[in-house]
Design an enzyme around this catalytic site. Structure first.
Site, PDB file in Angstrom:
ATOM      1  N   ARG A 128       0.976  -0.992   0.209  1.00  0.00           N
ATOM      2  CA  ARG A 128      -0.012   0.634  -0.339  1.00  0.00           C
ATOM      3  C   ARG A 128       0.709   1.391  -0.221  1.00  0.00           C
ATOM      4  O   ARG A 128       0.498   2.050   0.392  1.00  0.00           O
ATOM      5  CB  ARG A 128      -0.998  -0.043   1.243  1.00  0.00           C
ATOM      6  N   LYS A 150       2.501  11.039 -11.381  1.00  0.00           N
ATOM      7  CA  LYS A 150       1.755  10.122 -12.014  1.00  0.00           C
ATOM      8  C   LYS A 150       2.171   8.731 -12.711  1.00  0.00           C
ATOM      9  O   LYS A 150       3.380   9.337 -13.463  1.00  0.00           O
ATOM     10  CB  LYS A 150       1.230  10.900 -13.693  1.00  0.00           C
ATOM     11  N   GLU A 192       8.747  17.365 -25.451  1.00  0.00           N
ATOM     12  CA  GLU A 192       7.969  18.103 -24.129  1.00  0.00           C
ATOM     13  C   GLU A 192       8.559  19.171 -23.755  1.00  0.00           C
ATOM     14  O   GLU A 192       7.574  20.561 -22.975  1.00  0.00           O
ATOM     15  CB  GLU A 192       8.126  16.376 -22.947  1.00  0.00           C
ATOM     16  N   LYS A 234       6.081  23.154 -14.866  1.00  0.00           N
ATOM     17  CA  LYS A 234       5.497  21.755 -14.379  1.00  0.00           C
ATOM     18  C   LYS A 234       5.306  21.385 -12.636  1.00  0.00           C
ATOM     19  O   LYS A 234       3.915  21.622 -12.200  1.00  0.00           O
ATOM     20  CB  LYS A 234       6.408  20.151 -14.472  1.00  0.00           C
ATOM     21  N   GLU A 244      -4.891  16.364 -10.913  1.00  0.00           N
ATOM     22  CA  GLU A 244      -5.547  16.579 -12.631  1.00  0.00           C
ATOM     23  C   GLU A 244      -7.263  16.918 -12.717  1.00  0.00           C
ATOM     24  O   GLU A 244      -7.946  16.272 -12.553  1.00  0.00           O
ATOM     25  CB  GLU A 244      -5.575  16.057 -13.683  1.00  0.00           C
ATOM     26  N   ARG A 248      -3.932  21.511 -14.516  1.00  0.00           N
ATOM     27  CA  ARG A 248      -3.240  20.378 -14.873  1.00  0.00           C
ATOM     28  C   ARG A 248      -3.153  19.604 -16.105  1.00  0.00           C
ATOM     29  O   ARG A 248      -2.124  19.053 -16.658  1.00  0.00           O
ATOM     30  CB  ARG A 248      -3.407  19.134 -13.856  1.00  0.00           C
ATOM     31  N   ASN A 252      -1.697  18.330 -21.077  1.00  0.00           N
ATOM     32  CA  ASN A 252      -1.690  17.522 -22.067  1.00  0.00           C
ATOM     33  C   ASN A 252      -1.722  17.598 -23.302  1.00  0.00           C
ATOM     34  O   ASN A 252      -2.039  17.272 -24.153  1.00  0.00           O
ATOM     35  CB  ASN A 252      -2.834  16.234 -21.392  1.00  0.00           C
ATOM     36  N   HIS A 255      -1.187  15.673 -26.691  1.00  0.00           N
ATOM     37  CA  HIS A 255      -1.538  14.108 -26.257  1.00  0.00           C
ATOM     38  C   HIS A 255      -2.769  13.406 -26.422  1.00  0.00           C
ATOM     39  O   HIS A 255      -2.404  12.193 -26.397  1.00  0.00           O
ATOM     40  CB  HIS A 255      -1.453  14.035 -24.554  1.00  0.00           C
ATOM     41  N   HIS A 259      -2.060  10.315 -27.850  1.00  0.00           N
ATOM     42  CA  HIS A 259      -1.959   9.085 -27.650  1.00  0.00           C
ATOM     43  C   HIS A 259      -2.835   7.811 -28.515  1.00  0.00           C
ATOM     44  O   HIS A 259      -2.343   6.989 -28.759  1.00  0.00           O
ATOM     45  CB  HIS A 259      -2.681   8.786 -26.497  1.00  0.00           C
ATOM     46  N   HIS A 272       6.596   7.881 -27.692  1.00  0.00           N
ATOM     47  CA  HIS A 272       5.615   8.994 -27.061  1.00  0.00           C
ATOM     48  C   HIS A 272       6.182  10.697 -27.494  1.00  0.00           C
ATOM     49  O   HIS A 272       4.359  10.804 -27.571  1.00  0.00           O
ATOM     50  CB  HIS A 272       5.897   8.957 -25.752  1.00  0.00           C
TER      51      HIS A 272
HETATM   52  P1  NAD Z   1      11.710   5.415 -22.322  1.00  0.00           P
HETATM   53  O1  NAD Z   1      11.216   5.639 -20.711  1.00  0.00           O
HETATM   54  O2  NAD Z   1      11.273   3.971 -23.451  1.00  0.00           O
HETATM   55  O3  NAD Z   1      13.332   5.487 -22.563  1.00  0.00           O
HETATM   56  C1  NAD Z   1      13.159   5.670 -23.937  1.00  0.00           C
HETATM   57  C2  NAD Z   1      14.810   4.395 -24.878  1.00  0.00           C
HETATM   58  O4  NAD Z   1      15.612   5.304 -23.681  1.00  0.00           O
HETATM   59  C3  NAD Z   1      14.569   3.379 -24.291  1.00  0.00           C
HETATM   60  O5  NAD Z   1      14.795   2.544 -25.109  1.00  0.00           O
HETATM   61  C4  NAD Z   1      15.336   3.710 -23.143  1.00  0.00           C
HETATM   62  O6  NAD Z   1      16.162   2.542 -22.749  1.00  0.00           O
HETATM   63  C5  NAD Z   1      16.894   4.738 -23.847  1.00  0.00           C
HETATM   64  N1  NAD Z   1      17.227   5.362 -22.637  1.00  0.00           N
HETATM   65  C6  NAD Z   1      16.870   5.445 -21.584  1.00  0.00           C
HETATM   66  N2  NAD Z   1      17.248   6.346 -21.176  1.00  0.00           N
HETATM   67  C7  NAD Z   1      18.910   6.057 -21.992  1.00  0.00           C
HETATM   68  C8  NAD Z   1      19.892   6.688 -22.054  1.00  0.00           C
HETATM   69  N3  NAD Z   1      20.995   7.762 -20.779  1.00  0.00           N
HETATM   70  N4  NAD Z   1      20.960   6.368 -22.508  1.00  0.00           N
HETATM   71  C9  NAD Z   1      20.713   5.626 -23.682  1.00  0.00           C
HETATM   72  N5  NAD Z   1      18.719   4.862 -23.567  1.00  0.00           N
HETATM   73  C10 NAD Z   1      18.535   5.412 -22.715  1.00  0.00           C
HETATM   74  O7  NAD Z   1      10.561   6.646 -22.848  1.00  0.00           O
HETATM   75  P2  NAD Z   1      10.386   7.982 -22.366  1.00  0.00           P
HETATM   76  O8  NAD Z   1      10.424   8.924 -23.689  1.00  0.00           O
HETATM   77  O9  NAD Z   1      11.693   8.416 -21.195  1.00  0.00           O
HETATM   78  O10 NAD Z   1       9.314   8.353 -21.031  1.00  0.00           O
HETATM   79  C11 NAD Z   1       8.232   7.246 -22.334  1.00  0.00           C
HETATM   80  C12 NAD Z   1       6.771   7.488 -21.023  1.00  0.00           C
HETATM   81  O11 NAD Z   1       6.368   7.696 -20.517  1.00  0.00           O
HETATM   82  C13 NAD Z   1       5.589   6.867 -21.938  1.00  0.00           C
HETATM   83  O12 NAD Z   1       5.123   5.205 -21.766  1.00  0.00           O
HETATM   84  C14 NAD Z   1       4.877   8.114 -21.858  1.00  0.00           C
HETATM   85  O13 NAD Z   1       3.599   7.290 -21.007  1.00  0.00           O
HETATM   86  C15 NAD Z   1       5.191   8.425 -20.744  1.00  0.00           C
HETATM   87  N6  NAD Z   1       4.934   9.608 -19.946  1.00  0.00           N
HETATM   88  C16 NAD Z   1       4.853   9.945 -18.576  1.00  0.00           C
HETATM   89  C17 NAD Z   1       4.597  10.990 -18.038  1.00  0.00           C
HETATM   90  C18 NAD Z   1       3.830  10.887 -16.456  1.00  0.00           C
HETATM   91  O14 NAD Z   1       3.771  12.586 -15.756  1.00  0.00           O
HETATM   92  N7  NAD Z   1       4.282  10.028 -15.562  1.00  0.00           N
HETATM   93  C19 NAD Z   1       4.888  12.422 -18.885  1.00  0.00           C
HETATM   94  C20 NAD Z   1       5.257  11.800 -19.666  1.00  0.00           C
HETATM   95  C21 NAD Z   1       5.370  10.835 -20.195  1.00  0.00           C
HETATM   96  N1  GLY Z   2       2.235  14.926 -18.179  1.00  0.00           N
HETATM   97  C1  GLY Z   2       1.635  14.997 -17.884  1.00  0.00           C
HETATM   98  C2  GLY Z   2       0.954  15.803 -16.554  1.00  0.00           C
HETATM   99  O1  GLY Z   2       1.899  15.139 -16.288  1.00  0.00           O
HETATM  100  O2  GLY Z   2      -0.478  16.067 -16.373  1.00  0.00           O
END
Ligand code: NAD
Ligand code: GLY
Length: 371
Positions: A128, A150, A192, A234, A244, A248, A252, A255, A259, A272
């Site tokens: 939890r 998130k 972003e 942010k 949100e 917030r 998006n 997005h 998405h 993404h």
């Molecule tokens: P990712 O986590 O898939 O990383 C991208 C690629 O880069 C992967 O292959 C990873 O292994 C590689 N990588 C990471 N760091 C590296 C480094 N330093 N050197 C070499 N390779 C490296 O993708 P991302 O773009 O970081 O994140 C996208 C995800 O984040 C999506 O799932 C999206 O939905 C999520 N997201 C979440 C929020 C939130 O608020 N929680 C906001 C935006 C995006």
């Molecule tokens: N990436 C959108 C949020 O964090 O709300």
């Protein structure tokens, strides 16, 4: 702070009463023991990473955490958006339970947004709730996903549909780890960064336009400023609307279309950030057709997104009814209400609103923007 030195460090605070935490930004943070001193004490730390990032940075992190925790474990997940799912999440719970981890165990998310979102969700639900730390290793994760709490996994029918709001204890943005990032991933992160300009800060948009070449070559002063300003914006938004309920949602921007592209093509086909980049162009066109901005601003944004190395034309998701397919996919969105899609739109440069739009107008935009 970064005007004259790339060795300087910055801190941006997320202010959420007892859930407040700092975001540290600078070079050489990952292996600096002083960074972790403020964390709650525990006997065990679990680093969660993936098959690409762990070989690069897990040993360094493990060594520094061993100065603080008597047991430091590592779980290595398969890499990729396609693995942001239940079976992969289960691997984290397996590691926690197989190693007898108690409710004080601290989780360390070492990776991009995929690792961060899944580790955060595991931390939110294991016993939890256990503490966790974000160590974002992509630009996208440093400027967005690691900040604000998130956490989620995907469902085959919709992106980030299963998750929780759960804040980390600390976010550590080490500029050095970005040096191994592939160019395509850097561009995805820039989507972003660019996002924050049209929704909240036109001065920042102009700064990105001027400094884009420096960002594309990871010039340290420019990178540090882009990450700091993105996190400040942010933090300002999340500090007012953690869960949100309203404001917030502006984060998006791009997005809803993005998405749909990601899930419509199959997770991992477009990154993404690529979906978000193209989605911002589509959302800007929709804003223009609703009379909220002029075409000059749409073109300004499109040019910047293109210069950042991102796609500005949407993929065809259906040969028979492409716009219909986008609309169906966009209805499965957390902002939708009673089946009505709600878009983040630019309501005059520098300001965003969330509202519905007539299907006919959305169809026009999709037809105009898709290949
Ligand atoms: P990712 O986590 O898939 O990383 C991208 C690629 O880069 C992967 O292959 C990873 O292994 C590689 N990588 C990471 N760091 C590296 C480094 N330093 N050197 C070499 N390779 C490296 O993708 P991302 O773009 O970081 O994140 C996208 C995800 O984040 C999506 O799932 C999206 O939905 C999520 N997201 C979440 C929020 C939130 O608020 N929680 C906001 C935006 C995006
Ligand atoms: N990436 C959108 C949020 O964090 O709300």
């Amino acid at each position: 702070m970064y005007a004259n030195s790339h060795n300087a460090r910055a801190q941006v605070d997320i202010s959420l009463a007892e859930r407040s935490y700092p975001i540290l930004i600078g070079a050489g943070l990952l292996g600096d023991a002083s960074v972790y001193r403020q964390l709650p004490s525990a006997s065990t730390a679990l680093i969660v990473s993936n098959t690409s990032v762990a070989p690069l940075y897990a040993a360094q992190l493990k060594a520094v955490l061993q100065t603080r925790y008597s047991k430091v474990l590592l779980t290595t997940l398969p890499d990729g958006e396609v693995h942001k799912d239940w079976p992969t999440l289960q691997l984290i719970f397996d590691a926690l339970l197989e190693n007898g981890c108690d409710r004080k165990t601290v989780l360390f998310a070492l990776g991009g947004g995929v690792v961060g979102d899944m580790t955060g969700f595991a931390a939110a639900s294991y016993m939890r709730g256990v503490p966790f730390v974000q160590l974002p290793t992509t630009l996208l994760a440093q400027v967005d996903s690691s900040v604000g709490g998130k956490t989620a996994i995907n469902h085959p029918l919709g992106k980030n549909m299963i998750g929780a709001f759960y804040q980390p204890q600390l976010v550590v943005c080490d500029l050095d780890v970005l040096k191994t990032l592939p160019a395509r991933e850097l561009s995805a992160g820039l989507a972003e960064v660019i996002k924050y300009g049209p929704i909240a800060d036109l001065d920042f948009l102009a700064w990105i336009e001027t400094n884009l070449d420096a960002l594309l070559t990871q010039e340290p002063v420019a990178m540090a400023h882009a990450i700091q300003r993105s996190c400040e914006i942010k933090a300002w938004v999340v500090g007012q609307d953690e869960r949100e309920q309203g404001l917030r949602a502006i984060l998006n921007f791009g997005h809803t279309f993005g998405h749909a592209i990601e899930s419509g093509l199959g997770y991992g086909e477009w990154l993404h950030g690529e979906g978000v980049g193209c989605g911002m162009v589509m959302a800007a066109h929709l804003s223009q057709r609703l009379g909220l901005i002029d075409m000059a601003f749409v073109e300004r944004l499109t040019q910047l997104i293109k210069r950042a190395g991102l796609p500005v034309r949407g993929p065809v998701l259906s040969a028979t009814d492409n716009a219909g397919r986008y609309l169906d996919l966009m209805r499965i969105d957390k902002k939708s209400e009673a089946g009505e899609i709600r878009f983040v739109l630019i309501d005059g440069p520098g300001k965003a609103i969330v509202r519905a739009a007539p299907d006919a107008l959305v169809r026009e935009v999709i037809d105009f923007c898709c290949l």
